[in-house]
Scaffold this motif. Sequence first.
Motif, PDB file in Angstrom:
ATOM      1  N   ALA A  81       0.875  -1.164   0.000  1.00 35.70           N
ATOM      2  CA  ALA A  81       0.000   0.000   0.000  1.00 35.70           C
ATOM      3  C   ALA A  81       0.918   1.220   0.000  1.00 35.70           C
ATOM      4  CB  ALA A  81      -0.905  -0.002   1.224  1.00 35.70           C
ATOM      5  N   HIS A 105      -3.495   6.441  -0.037  1.00 39.52           N
ATOM      6  CA  HIS A 105      -2.676   5.305  -0.485  1.00 39.52           C
ATOM      7  C   HIS A 105      -3.265   4.707  -1.752  1.00 39.52           C
ATOM      8  CE1 HIS A 105      -1.144   5.396   3.630  1.00 39.52           C
ATOM      9  NE2 HIS A 105      -0.238   4.496   3.313  1.00 39.52           N
ATOM     10  N   ARG A 106      -2.445   3.917  -2.443  1.00 37.05           N
ATOM     11  CA  ARG A 106      -2.876   3.083  -3.569  1.00 37.05           C
ATOM     12  C   ARG A 106      -2.309   1.691  -3.363  1.00 37.05           C
ATOM     13  NH1 ARG A 106      -4.763   5.744  -8.266  1.00 37.05           N
ATOM     14  NH2 ARG A 106      -5.652   3.697  -8.637  1.00 37.05           N
ATOM     15  N   SER A 107      -3.102   0.672  -3.613  1.00 39.98           N
ATOM     16  CA  SER A 107      -2.601  -0.703  -3.583  1.00 39.98           C
ATOM     17  C   SER A 107      -1.811  -0.955  -4.852  1.00 39.98           C
ATOM     18  CB  SER A 107      -3.763  -1.713  -3.510  1.00 39.98           C
ATOM     19  OG  SER A 107      -4.389  -1.621  -2.244  1.00 39.98           O
ATOM     20  N   ASP A 167      -5.333   5.488   4.731  1.00 35.68           N
ATOM     21  CA  ASP A 167      -4.842   4.692   5.846  1.00 35.68           C
ATOM     22  C   ASP A 167      -4.138   5.675   6.776  1.00 35.68           C
ATOM     23  OD1 ASP A 167      -4.004   2.726   7.567  1.00 35.68           O
ATOM     24  OD2 ASP A 167      -2.530   1.849   6.211  1.00 35.68           O
TER      25      ASP A 167
END
Length: 167
Positions: free
Chosen positions: A131, A159-161, A154
């Motif tokens: 993440a 965030h980016r996965s 978060d």
Amino acid sequence: MAIGPLRYPMREHGSGAGGHEPDRTVDVFRISSEAELSAALDIRREVFIEEQGVPEGLELDGRDEEATHFLARRNGEPVGTARLRDYGDGVAKVERVAVREPHRGEGWGERLMTTVESRAREAGYERVRLAAQVPVVGFYERLGYEVVGEEFEDAGIPHRSMVKSLR
């Protein structure tokens, strides 16, 4: 099965004897002692809790015992850390990648990720995921990670996965 330290020769500007620049060695390795883990946790506190304002209860999430931890050192000084956990189905999750502010831009993040990915590959994982905080998505993309899914928060941070195949 542990991997040994990876050593990266590095030229450092300075005033060595006779005006020559001294050779320096940096280490990025799997943590094997309580002192090394303590150094990694100090870096995480400095970067995530103090610098970014992440609540301590979120940063110190109780999952450190199930993780493999890594430490980056320059001339014995801890400068970065990361951890790796099993995510199931042949996937490992890279977490808590942190480099102390004075050492950002010196290649520590890439060295850490190379070591973490090598360990994951050695352990038989097919893919890694993480993440990424939005400002560093480009860094991970340069390392071969791909964004999956929508942006999420978060600890109040976007965030980016991201995922990467280790095959």
